[in-house]
Scaffold this motif. Structure first.
Motif, PDB file in Angstrom:
ATOM      1  N   ALA A 145       0.821  -1.210   0.000  1.00  0.00           N
ATOM      2  CA  ALA A 145       0.000   0.000   0.000  1.00  0.00           C
ATOM      3  C   ALA A 145       0.858   1.264   0.000  1.00  0.00           C
ATOM      4  O   ALA A 145       0.505   2.259  -0.642  1.00  0.00           O
ATOM      5  N   GLU A 146       1.972   1.246   0.698  1.00  0.00           N
ATOM      6  CA  GLU A 146       2.832   2.430   0.751  1.00  0.00           C
ATOM      7  C   GLU A 146       3.432   2.731  -0.622  1.00  0.00           C
ATOM      8  O   GLU A 146       3.455   3.881  -1.072  1.00  0.00           O
ATOM      9  N   ALA A 147       3.914   1.700  -1.315  1.00  0.00           N
ATOM     10  CA  ALA A 147       4.473   1.899  -2.663  1.00  0.00           C
ATOM     11  C   ALA A 147       3.382   2.353  -3.634  1.00  0.00           C
ATOM     12  O   ALA A 147       3.618   3.224  -4.478  1.00  0.00           O
ATOM     13  N   ALA A 148       2.187   1.787  -3.489  1.00  0.00           N
ATOM     14  CA  ALA A 148       1.085   2.180  -4.356  1.00  0.00           C
ATOM     15  C   ALA A 148       0.722   3.645  -4.119  1.00  0.00           C
ATOM     16  O   ALA A 148       0.499   4.401  -5.071  1.00  0.00           O
ATOM     17  N   ALA A 149       0.667   4.062  -2.854  1.00  0.00           N
ATOM     18  CA  ALA A 149       0.348   5.457  -2.536  1.00  0.00           C
ATOM     19  C   ALA A 149       1.391   6.403  -3.116  1.00  0.00           C
ATOM     20  O   ALA A 149       1.052   7.461  -3.658  1.00  0.00           O
ATOM     21  N   SER A 150       2.654   6.027  -3.043  1.00  0.00           N
ATOM     22  CA  SER A 150       3.723   6.862  -3.612  1.00  0.00           C
ATOM     23  C   SER A 150       3.585   6.967  -5.124  1.00  0.00           C
ATOM     24  O   SER A 150       3.733   8.054  -5.700  1.00  0.00           O
ATOM     25  N   ALA A 151       3.293   5.851  -5.775  1.00  0.00           N
ATOM     26  CA  ALA A 151       3.128   5.855  -7.232  1.00  0.00           C
ATOM     27  C   ALA A 151       1.914   6.685  -7.646  1.00  0.00           C
ATOM     28  O   ALA A 151       1.974   7.442  -8.612  1.00  0.00           O
ATOM     29  N   VAL A 152       0.832   6.559  -6.905  1.00  0.00           N
ATOM     30  CA  VAL A 152      -0.375   7.337  -7.214  1.00  0.00           C
ATOM     31  C   VAL A 152      -0.080   8.825  -7.041  1.00  0.00           C
ATOM     32  O   VAL A 152      -0.433   9.646  -7.894  1.00  0.00           O
ATOM     33  N   ALA A 153       0.580   9.179  -5.952  1.00  0.00           N
ATOM     34  CA  ALA A 153       0.902  10.590  -5.710  1.00  0.00           C
ATOM     35  C   ALA A 153       1.802  11.153  -6.809  1.00  0.00           C
ATOM     36  O   ALA A 153       1.631  12.299  -7.231  1.00  0.00           O
ATOM     37  N   GLU A 154       2.717  10.338  -7.297  1.00  0.00           N
ATOM     38  CA  GLU A 154       3.638  10.790  -8.354  1.00  0.00           C
ATOM     39  C   GLU A 154       2.934  10.901  -9.708  1.00  0.00           C
ATOM     40  O   GLU A 154       3.099  11.886 -10.426  1.00  0.00           O
ATOM     41  N   GLN A 155       2.151   9.903 -10.057  1.00  0.00           N
ATOM     42  CA  GLN A 155       1.533   9.857 -11.382  1.00  0.00           C
ATOM     43  C   GLN A 155       0.250  10.677 -11.490  1.00  0.00           C
ATOM     44  O   GLN A 155      -0.144  11.066 -12.588  1.00  0.00           O
ATOM     45  N   PHE A 156      -0.410  10.902 -10.367  1.00  0.00           N
ATOM     46  CA  PHE A 156      -1.681  11.626 -10.354  1.00  0.00           C
ATOM     47  C   PHE A 156      -1.561  12.790  -9.371  1.00  0.00           C
ATOM     48  O   PHE A 156      -1.994  12.683  -8.217  1.00  0.00           O
ATOM     49  N   PRO A 157      -0.973  13.902  -9.816  1.00  0.00           N
ATOM     50  CA  PRO A 157      -0.624  14.989  -8.901  1.00  0.00           C
ATOM     51  C   PRO A 157      -1.805  15.802  -8.372  1.00  0.00           C
ATOM     52  O   PRO A 157      -1.679  16.475  -7.354  1.00  0.00           O
ATOM     53  N   GLU A 158      -2.941  15.750  -9.024  1.00  0.00           N
ATOM     54  CA  GLU A 158      -4.103  16.544  -8.609  1.00  0.00           C
ATOM     55  C   GLU A 158      -5.220  15.626  -8.116  1.00  0.00           C
ATOM     56  O   GLU A 158      -5.384  14.517  -8.620  1.00  0.00           O
ATOM     57  N   THR A 159      -5.989  16.112  -7.165  1.00  0.00           N
ATOM     58  CA  THR A 159      -7.194  15.400  -6.758  1.00  0.00           C
ATOM     59  C   THR A 159      -8.144  15.357  -7.954  1.00  0.00           C
ATOM     60  O   THR A 159      -8.313  16.352  -8.639  1.00  0.00           O
TER      61      THR A 159
END
Length: 168
Positions: A38-52
């Protein structure tokens, strides 16, 4: 006045039901897949999807729809709860318009059940067909929709004017 009070009571009952169904009930979430890290997924999501927001893509045989909320918290968001309650008020108001005044309880429940089924066919069916949502998750949503309409009708019908010539 009695119908307005009934709409308020119905919204409160539906709000509590919604909490019990989605927050207190662990079963719907079991229909969702989990990520191995989950931590790696959250980091990848934050990097690839910068906006809400909501993202959708298809690339090299993989498609995804991702809903990102950068302000998400495990704490209860009071504003979301207010919006949720307003949503239930609107549902109860629509039911008050659709349910026939003077009709027996069985007619109210039947009409609400049909409305719930119509919502399932349109909303849940579209999500499965066009957006690729999984059947497991959508079956939980479908049951919820039908139950919201039926429970709403059961509560609200107690506040609608009665026809003295019709036996409930």
């Amino acid at each position: 006045m009695k119908t307005s009070f009934g709409i308020l009571v119905t919204a409160i009952v539906l709000f509590v039901f919604g909490f019990l169904y989605w927050a207190a009930n662990p079963l719907p979430n079991q229909a969702l897949n989990t990520v191995p890290d989950a931590e790696a997924a959250a980091s990848a999501v934050a990097e690839q999807f910068p906006e809400t927001g909501m993202y959708s893509f298809m690339q090299s045989g993989i498609g995804a729809t991702v809903i990102v909320n950068h302000g998400a918290s495990e704490e209860v968001d009071l504003l979301v709860m207010v919006y949720g309650f307003i949503h239930y008020l609107l549902i109860a108001a629509v039911l008050a318009v659709v349910l026939r005044t003077g009709a027996p309880l069985s007619a109210h429940v039947r009409r609400a059940f049909i409305l719930g089924l119509a919502a399932v066919v349109v909303v849940e069916g579209s999500d499965i067909i066009w957006w690729g949502y999984t059947w497991g998750w959508k079956l939980w949503s479908a049951a919820y929709l039908v139950l919201v309409f039926v429970i709403g009708a059961l509560v609200l019908s107690k506040f609608l004017p009665r026809d003295p010539d019709i036996v409930a």
